[in-house]
Scaffold this motif. Structure first.
Motif, PDB file in Angstrom:
ATOM      1  N   SER A  23       0.898  -1.267  -0.103  1.00  0.00           N
ATOM      2  CA  SER A  23      -0.044   0.051  -0.025  1.00  0.00           C
ATOM      3  C   SER A  23       0.971   1.329   0.138  1.00  0.00           C
ATOM      4  O   SER A  23       0.697   2.160  -0.690  1.00  0.00           O
ATOM      5  N   THR A  24       2.161   1.153   0.901  1.00  0.00           N
ATOM      6  CA  THR A  24       3.017   2.287   0.715  1.00  0.00           C
ATOM      7  C   THR A  24       3.320   2.555  -0.711  1.00  0.00           C
ATOM      8  O   THR A  24       3.412   3.755  -1.060  1.00  0.00           O
ATOM      9  N   ALA A  25       3.829   1.562  -1.239  1.00  0.00           N
ATOM     10  CA  ALA A  25       4.570   1.654  -2.598  1.00  0.00           C
ATOM     11  C   ALA A  25       3.333   2.127  -3.533  1.00  0.00           C
ATOM     12  O   ALA A  25       3.620   3.079  -4.430  1.00  0.00           O
ATOM     13  N   ALA A  26       2.204   1.742  -3.650  1.00  0.00           N
ATOM     14  CA  ALA A  26       1.052   1.874  -4.216  1.00  0.00           C
ATOM     15  C   ALA A  26       0.832   3.524  -4.040  1.00  0.00           C
ATOM     16  O   ALA A  26       0.495   4.264  -5.251  1.00  0.00           O
ATOM     17  N   GLU A  27       0.693   4.065  -2.897  1.00  0.00           N
ATOM     18  CA  GLU A  27       0.561   5.570  -2.665  1.00  0.00           C
ATOM     19  C   GLU A  27       1.657   6.247  -3.494  1.00  0.00           C
ATOM     20  O   GLU A  27       1.394   7.197  -3.999  1.00  0.00           O
ATOM     21  N   LEU A  28       2.852   6.029  -3.405  1.00  0.00           N
ATOM     22  CA  LEU A  28       4.021   6.729  -4.073  1.00  0.00           C
ATOM     23  C   LEU A  28       3.545   6.729  -5.644  1.00  0.00           C
ATOM     24  O   LEU A  28       4.036   7.606  -6.313  1.00  0.00           O
ATOM     25  N   LEU A  29       3.517   5.480  -6.062  1.00  0.00           N
ATOM     26  CA  LEU A  29       3.320   5.467  -7.480  1.00  0.00           C
ATOM     27  C   LEU A  29       1.973   6.127  -7.831  1.00  0.00           C
ATOM     28  O   LEU A  29       2.054   6.969  -9.062  1.00  0.00           O
ATOM     29  N   ARG A  30       1.067   6.427  -7.206  1.00  0.00           N
ATOM     30  CA  ARG A  30      -0.024   7.380  -7.576  1.00  0.00           C
ATOM     31  C   ARG A  30       0.298   8.633  -7.388  1.00  0.00           C
ATOM     32  O   ARG A  30      -0.262   9.483  -8.399  1.00  0.00           O
ATOM     33  N   ARG A  31       1.232   9.291  -6.397  1.00  0.00           N
ATOM     34  CA  ARG A  31       1.628  10.516  -6.338  1.00  0.00           C
ATOM     35  C   ARG A  31       2.310  10.713  -7.739  1.00  0.00           C
ATOM     36  O   ARG A  31       2.563  11.888  -8.147  1.00  0.00           O
ATOM     37  N   ALA A  32       3.259   9.720  -8.199  1.00  0.00           N
ATOM     38  CA  ALA A  32       4.137   9.926  -9.273  1.00  0.00           C
ATOM     39  C   ALA A  32       3.048   9.867 -10.553  1.00  0.00           C
ATOM     40  O   ALA A  32       3.333  10.003 -11.624  1.00  0.00           O
ATOM     41  N   ASN A  33       1.896   9.592 -10.512  1.00  0.00           N
ATOM     42  CA  ASN A  33       0.745   9.290 -11.434  1.00  0.00           C
ATOM     43  C   ASN A  33       1.274   8.390 -12.792  1.00  0.00           C
ATOM     44  O   ASN A  33       1.043   8.646 -13.955  1.00  0.00           O
ATOM     45  N   LEU A  34       1.823   7.269 -11.914  1.00  0.00           N
ATOM     46  CA  LEU A  34       2.155   5.991 -13.144  1.00  0.00           C
ATOM     47  C   LEU A  34       0.866   5.527 -13.911  1.00  0.00           C
ATOM     48  O   LEU A  34       0.783   5.311 -15.077  1.00  0.00           O
ATOM     49  N   THR A  35      -0.337   5.580 -13.326  1.00  0.00           N
ATOM     50  CA  THR A  35      -1.617   5.118 -13.747  1.00  0.00           C
ATOM     51  C   THR A  35      -1.980   6.062 -14.982  1.00  0.00           C
ATOM     52  O   THR A  35      -2.239   5.631 -16.023  1.00  0.00           O
ATOM     53  N   GLY A  36      -1.666   7.404 -14.720  1.00  0.00           N
ATOM     54  CA  GLY A  36      -2.133   8.530 -15.774  1.00  0.00           C
ATOM     55  C   GLY A  36      -1.166   8.185 -17.023  1.00  0.00           C
ATOM     56  O   GLY A  36      -1.581   8.539 -17.976  1.00  0.00           O
ATOM     57  N   ALA A  44      -7.840   2.513 -16.376  1.00  0.00           N
ATOM     58  CA  ALA A  44      -8.932   3.481 -15.565  1.00  0.00           C
ATOM     59  C   ALA A  44      -8.579   3.991 -14.039  1.00  0.00           C
ATOM     60  O   ALA A  44      -9.411   3.680 -13.344  1.00  0.00           O
ATOM     61  N   GLY A  45      -7.286   4.020 -14.042  1.00  0.00           N
ATOM     62  CA  GLY A  45      -6.829   4.461 -12.655  1.00  0.00           C
ATOM     63  C   GLY A  45      -6.420   3.498 -11.839  1.00  0.00           C
ATOM     64  O   GLY A  45      -6.180   3.499 -10.532  1.00  0.00           O
ATOM     65  N   LEU A  46      -6.755   2.176 -12.088  1.00  0.00           N
ATOM     66  CA  LEU A  46      -6.190   0.750 -11.416  1.00  0.00           C
ATOM     67  C   LEU A  46      -4.904   0.472 -11.874  1.00  0.00           C
ATOM     68  O   LEU A  46      -4.664   0.389 -13.148  1.00  0.00           O
ATOM     69  N   LEU A  47      -4.123   0.189 -10.703  1.00  0.00           N
ATOM     70  CA  LEU A  47      -2.876  -0.511 -10.930  1.00  0.00           C
ATOM     71  C   LEU A  47      -3.069  -2.002 -10.868  1.00  0.00           C
ATOM     72  O   LEU A  47      -3.635  -2.511 -10.201  1.00  0.00           O
ATOM     73  N   ILE A  48      -2.390  -2.803 -11.822  1.00  0.00           N
ATOM     74  CA  ILE A  48      -2.734  -4.199 -12.071  1.00  0.00           C
ATOM     75  C   ILE A  48      -1.302  -5.012 -12.169  1.00  0.00           C
ATOM     76  O   ILE A  48      -0.246  -4.377 -12.969  1.00  0.00           O
ATOM     77  N   ALA A  84     -11.550  -3.379  -9.861  1.00  0.00           N
ATOM     78  CA  ALA A  84     -12.805  -2.730 -10.111  1.00  0.00           C
ATOM     79  C   ALA A  84     -14.013  -2.814  -9.375  1.00  0.00           C
ATOM     80  O   ALA A  84     -14.667  -1.619  -8.985  1.00  0.00           O
ATOM     81  N   ALA A  85     -14.550  -4.005  -9.064  1.00  0.00           N
ATOM     82  CA  ALA A  85     -15.535  -4.302  -8.164  1.00  0.00           C
ATOM     83  C   ALA A  85     -15.702  -3.565  -6.677  1.00  0.00           C
ATOM     84  O   ALA A  85     -16.756  -3.027  -6.184  1.00  0.00           O
ATOM     85  N   ALA A  86     -14.334  -3.570  -6.192  1.00  0.00           N
ATOM     86  CA  ALA A  86     -14.308  -2.884  -4.978  1.00  0.00           C
ATOM     87  C   ALA A  86     -14.406  -1.357  -4.867  1.00  0.00           C
ATOM     88  O   ALA A  86     -14.524  -0.885  -3.660  1.00  0.00           O
ATOM     89  N   ARG A  87     -14.527  -0.714  -5.741  1.00  0.00           N
ATOM     90  CA  ARG A  87     -14.931   0.656  -6.192  1.00  0.00           C
ATOM     91  C   ARG A  87     -16.399   1.009  -5.573  1.00  0.00           C
ATOM     92  O   ARG A  87     -16.296   1.910  -5.001  1.00  0.00           O
ATOM     93  N   THR A  88     -17.228   0.004  -5.465  1.00  0.00           N
ATOM     94  CA  THR A  88     -18.517   0.270  -5.271  1.00  0.00           C
ATOM     95  C   THR A  88     -19.028  -0.695  -4.557  1.00  0.00           C
ATOM     96  O   THR A  88     -20.301  -0.590  -3.725  1.00  0.00           O
ATOM     97  N   ALA A  89     -18.634  -1.863  -4.469  1.00  0.00           N
ATOM     98  CA  ALA A  89     -19.167  -2.989  -3.735  1.00  0.00           C
ATOM     99  C   ALA A  89     -19.080  -2.778  -2.075  1.00  0.00           C
ATOM    100  O   ALA A  89     -18.369  -1.812  -1.705  1.00  0.00           O
ATOM    101  N   GLY A  90     -19.753  -3.528  -1.348  1.00  0.00           N
ATOM    102  CA  GLY A  90     -19.555  -3.464   0.096  1.00  0.00           C
ATOM    103  C   GLY A  90     -18.601  -4.543   0.658  1.00  0.00           C
ATOM    104  O   GLY A  90     -17.823  -4.308   1.455  1.00  0.00           O
TER     105      GLY A  90
END
Length: 453
Positions: free
Chosen positions: A9-22, A107-111, A158-164
């Protein structure tokens, strides 16, 4: 080895700050095949002015996506440490080296998926995976969700974005591991639990929404093929088993990706109507290719495993399986909603017939630019399979030899004959070039240079 959930999760946060998904999403949209999950080095580097040093974000993409080892100086220290702690890279002699898992984005998801899929490992991420993820995002499942055949985990994320809550199952332990990694790379949604499990052992009635993407490649019995794709002789072994289990219980909301052979339309439409009389069935076909192309792709995968001649395997596939009328391979997305009976079927936007023949039309000269503009405008509708068999190279061939190809077609040569004269590659590439040639023929037919026989 994957690190702890916290380290990922820490690595994911840093990758998102770098906007790797974008970066990855943006570069994909600039390609002809907007559904291909894996970009080449040229696609990543070609957008930068010549002589310009790659940005830190581009270096991350080279390391994690294309698999190029990079020096410590190219990656921020805190990012590099986080990637090592997460198990995504290793560090040795001042170099960050790629590990087993390759990262993509959609779509903004890292895979996460296998870097060497098809050789040693079986966690696959392909165009079909992205189309299914889009369908799940569009369905916006709520409540308790079951993901059957989670694979890389992109559908679970993808499902986790809206599911319970999401429960993800797969029969492959490696797939369950990848699902856990992908979901950890996308924190902030519903809790996702993972398990090595067969769907036959699950009570589907416990879930509000079931999402399903099971193997659907037609592979005759006795032929080796990766588990993640092998759908049995007609491609429906597991898919049909799931349908029977679902039909035996109360109506449920279902979003499903499936493949089917057929002729004018998928042969399973009537079967689905009979199986689910208490559901409204909505089916959209986004890909319809000649069975010859699907057979050729399958044959080359089998040949890579067995060492056989791909052309020989194509013949075996045809002899062992196909019956009359099964000329087309359809890839579809289906949504089931309680409250039928009703079947809403949307045919694919493009169907190319490589069996067609043409003759000279009434128009004797063409505007090359107009033909090429129209040709390129239709490329976005080409099926995913086309791009997976050197499609971009086929487009360049057609552009380079447009007049020669048009002349051969006008003389009555078939697309197969024309393609065979232009390419010496394996069967999949040859059939792919046939489709590129048929598309040119249709453009020339619409303009008046050719007329179908």
């Amino acid at each position: 080895m994957i690190g702890t959930h916290t380290s990922v999760s820490t690595a994911a946060e840093l990758l998102r700050r770098a906007n790797l998904t974008g970066l990855l999403d943006g570069r994909r949209r600039a390609c002809l095949n907007t559904w291909e999950p894996w970009l080449t080095g040229e696609a990543l580097n070609g957008a930068s002015p010549e002589g310009t040093a790659a940005s830190p974000r581009e270096e991350l993409a080279r390391l994690l996506h294309t698999g190029v080892h990079v020096g410590h100086g190219s990656i921020r220290d805190d990012v590099g440490r986080a990637l090592v702690a997460a198990g995504l890279v290793t560090s040795d002699d001042g170099i960050y080296r790629t590990g087993r898992w390759r990262l993509s984005a959609f779509a903004g998801l890292l895979i996460a998926a296998d870097r060497d899929y098809g050789t040693e490992h079986e966690v696959h991420l392909g165009e079909d995976s992205l189309r299914f993820a889009q369908a799940v995002l569009a369905a916006a499942p709520r409540g308790t969700v079951l993901d059957v055949g989670s694979g890389s985990g992109v559908s679970s994320a993808a499902a986790a974005r809206t599911a319970g809550s999401v429960r993800a199952i797969d029969v492959l332990p490696d797939a369950v591991e990848a699902t856990g990694l992908t979901c950890a790379l996308n924190p902030g949604g519903a809790e996702v639990t993972t398990e090595v499990r067969n769907f036959a052992d699950i009570d589907l009635a416990e879930f509000d929404h079931v999402i399903v993407n099971l193997p659907g490649v037609p592979v005759p019995a006795g032929m080796p093929y990766p588990t993640a794709g092998n759908g049995g002789p007609d491609g429906l072994d597991l898919i049909r088993t799931f349908w029977k289990q679902l039909a035996a219980g109360p109506p449920r909301r279902v979003t499903m990706r499936f493949q089917s052979m057929g002729g004018v339309e998928p042969e399973v439409l009537s079967e689905l109507s009979e199986a689910f009389p208490l559901h409204t069935i909505s089916i959209g076909v986004d890909s319809a290719v000649p069975m010859r192309l699907r057979d050729a792709i399958t044959a080359e995968r089998i040949a890579a495993i067995t060492g056989a001649d791909p052309d020989d395997v194509v013949g075996q596939l045809s002899d062992a399986r196909r019956t009359g009328g099964r000329t087309t391979y359809f890839c579809s997305t289906m949504n089931l909603t309680p409250g039928g009976p009703e079947l809403d079927y949307a045919a694919p936007l493009m169907r190319l017939d490589p069996e067609g023949l043409w003759r000279r039309g009434p128009l004797l000269s063409i505007d090359d630019a107009a033909v090429w503009t129209e040709y390129c405008s239709r490329l976005r509708l080409m099926p995913d399979e086309f791009w997976s068999v050197q499609g971009e190279e086929h487009v360049r061939t057609v552009g380079r030899d447009m007049h020669v190809i048009g002349g051969d077609l006008a003389a009555g040569k078939s697309p197969a004959d024309v393609a065979g004269a232009h390419i010496q590659a394996g069967p999949a590439a040859r059939v792919g070039l046939e489709l590129a040639i048929v598309l040119l023929a249709e453009v020339l037919d619409d303009i008046g240079i050719l007329r179908s026989r």
